[in-house]
Design an enzyme around this catalytic site. Sequence first.
Site, PDB file in Angstrom:
ATOM      1  N   PRO A  63       0.789  -1.231   0.000  1.00 47.66           N
ATOM      2  CA  PRO A  63       0.000   0.000   0.000  1.00 47.66           C
ATOM      3  C   PRO A  63       0.824   1.286   0.000  1.00 47.66           C
ATOM      4  CG  PRO A  63       0.159  -0.839   2.222  1.00 47.66           C
ATOM      5  CD  PRO A  63       0.895  -1.828   1.347  1.00 47.66           C
ATOM      6  N   GLU A  64       2.137   1.189  -0.244  1.00 50.06           N
ATOM      7  CA  GLU A  64       3.004   2.354  -0.112  1.00 50.06           C
ATOM      8  C   GLU A  64       2.552   3.567  -0.920  1.00 50.06           C
ATOM      9  OE1 GLU A  64       5.858  -1.094   0.845  1.00 50.06           O
ATOM     10  OE2 GLU A  64       4.009  -0.733  -0.261  1.00 50.06           O
ATOM     11  N   ALA A  65       2.056   3.367  -2.153  1.00 46.74           N
ATOM     12  CA  ALA A  65       1.659   4.493  -2.997  1.00 46.74           C
ATOM     13  C   ALA A  65       0.536   5.312  -2.364  1.00 46.74           C
ATOM     14  CB  ALA A  65       1.229   3.994  -4.378  1.00 46.74           C
TER      15      ALA A  65
END
Length: 254
Positions: free
Chosen positions: A130-132
């Site tokens: 989920p970094e983005a």
Amino acid sequence: MTTVVQSSRQDARLVLTIDRPERRNALNADVLRALQEALHRVKSDDSVRVVVLTGAGDEAFCAGADLGAGAFEFDYATPTIAYADLLRTARTLQVPLVARVNGTCMAGGMGLLAMCDLAIAAPRAIFGLPEAKIGVFPMQVLAVLQAQVPPRFLTQLCLTGDPIDAARAREIGLVNEVANDLDGALERLLLRLQSNSPTALRRGLYAMKAMRSMSFEEAIAFGEGQIGLLAMTQDAREGIAAFKEKRRPQWTGK
């Protein structure tokens, strides 16, 4: 070892448990340091046959970096990052590293999963990158995930940030098995690993990891040399003798 990572030894098995359930076993400097130190010790301990990595509790394997602990604050005078160094160390490990995925596995936790050679997950486990969604990208995780997940699936995980369930993770190659009885499945796998020659597994893992960055011609030539060396070991001679004599081999690990 600090208490954020619990270490337990069961004969030839070493179990490393990230013990921060209140933070969903998120990674901070202490966790990274403890895991790094543990794997370094394994490299010099021939009595360890297999390492298991898991998280405390039932909620999470590892939720990634602890965003409340300066996860993206770096010392730019230092050429390497602790998380990347941990992945480098795992790459040089020559005993099987098995992930026991007991729950949520996200972001940096996906890197821990990918640095393991084998993985078994509970049906409740959830996986994602989920970094983005917070303005960053799984840069270091890609180094270990790109060899395990087909490009289209990996791109989707990275660009959308959407999670997938354990069944889907099994379909795309993130885990080897999804088991309702997680510990029962883990025990069966560990017994299978420990029944094989420790010399074959040690040299085999060394060869497999080395070949990943080689062309076919380089890899086949490297393999030619490695099988010749392996055939000269005590375990290879014992294994062939045991097969001919229809008995169980007695491994020496030499």
